[in-house]
Scaffold this active site. Structure first.
Site, PDB file in Angstrom:
ATOM      1  CD  GLU A 120      73.860  44.194  67.138  1.00  0.00           C
ATOM      2  OE1 GLU A 120      74.317  43.981  68.591  1.00  0.00           O
ATOM      3  OE2 GLU A 120      73.153  43.758  66.727  1.00  0.00           O
ATOM      4  CG  ASP A 165      83.373  56.600  71.606  1.00  0.00           C
ATOM      5  OD1 ASP A 165      84.060  56.611  72.907  1.00  0.00           O
ATOM      6  OD2 ASP A 165      82.633  55.989  71.088  1.00  0.00           O
TER       7      ASP A 165
END
Length: 292
Positions: free
Chosen positions: A12, A126
């Site tokens: 995920e 990120d």
């Protein structure tokens, strides 16, 4: 999606479920990232589609290739080449990192991928060990998720409500800067470099203020003298504790002097003083590296 078959769910990510998949015609194994966009009543924002189509043009040996984009009503599937090992898993399970040559090789490849993206005016925003993927056969490293932050934003929590890590986030972002650029990625690289050497995260904050304090307690609390303009950033507070900076050699004790010099240039608090990726690739730390 007809040409792709989902094989199994493998994780995920920040934006949605990631599946291992297969191309029905070629049998090639691929990674399918499902980007969920529930908050968009009118479907997928056109800005996101534009950003993502630009990423298909990006081709470099140190970047995970975006092969295809499949547009459904409520979501987008991004089709990437498949690599099953990331730098975090590798650090957790492999003794390789005791060998500084491996660290040096991985760092060089990270910088090479970033220099390419930055030269195309694409930021990552990120970067973290989880989105640096490794090909076990060749020990080559590739950056994943480049450009997705611009297309979709960086959520505070993933869609499964996990908190998105702050450990690699640059101080200007933590201080609320609205305008930031390529130095944010170089800060993240510095954090990852130190983590590869130390085998533990450098600034493991559990909230934005804790993250800032972890940074300041090592790098020193910034002021207008050390970082002109810092006091006017939205989340700067004049009553921050005033920490002096610490010698990085005590923080990353096994790193040699040229490595410490490079690390200190990546971890400059003032983004305008941070080394860029191209200059970092030329640093003397890499002079004994056999570049493949």
């Amino acid at each position: 999606m007809e040409q792709y078959e989902k094989v199994e769910k493998i994780g995920e990510g920040t934006y949605g479920v990631v599946y291992k998949g297969k191309h029905r015609h070629t049998n090639e194994t691929i990674a399918l990232k499902k980007i969920r966009l529930e908050q968009e009543d009118e479907g997928v924002p056109s800005t996101a589609i534009r950003e993502i189509s630009l990423l298909k043009e990006m081709q470099h040996r140190n970047i995970v290739r975006l092969q295809d984009v499949v547009h459904k009503e409520k979501c987008i599937y991004l089709v990437f080449e498949y690599l099953d090992l990331d730098l975090k898993k590798h650090m957790d399970s492999s003794p390789d990192f005791k060998n500084h040559r491996i660290v040096k090789s991985f760092l060089y490849q990270i910088l090479r991928g970033i220099a390419y993206c930055h030269s195309h005016r694409v930021l990552h925003r990120d970067l973290k060990p989880q989105n640096l993927l490794i090909d076990r056969r060749t020990n080559s490293l590739k950056l994943a998720d480049f450009g997705l932050a611009r297309a979709f934003g960086i959520p505070v929590r993933t869609f499964t409500h996990e908190v998105v890590t702050l450990w690699y986030r640059a101080p200007e972002i933590l201080l609320g800067a609205r305008h930031y650029s390529t130095p944010v990625d170089m800060w993240s690289v510095g954090c990852i470099f130190a983590e590869m050497v130390n085998q533990k995260p450098l600034f493991p904050g559990d909230s934005e203020i804790d993250e800032l304090f972890k940074i300041f307690s090592i790098m020193g609390t910034p002021n207008e003298e050390t970082w002109p303009g810092v006091a006017s950033l939205p989340d700067y507070i004049s009553t921050f504790p005033k920490w002096p900076s610490v010698d990085l050699a005590t923080v990353v004790p096994t790193l040699d002097s040229s490595g410490l010099d490079l690390l200190s240039k990546m971890l400059r608090l003032d983004p305008s003083k941070r080394i860029n990726a191209r200059a970092a690739l030329e640093h003397e730390y890499f002079k004994d590296l056999e570049v493949a």
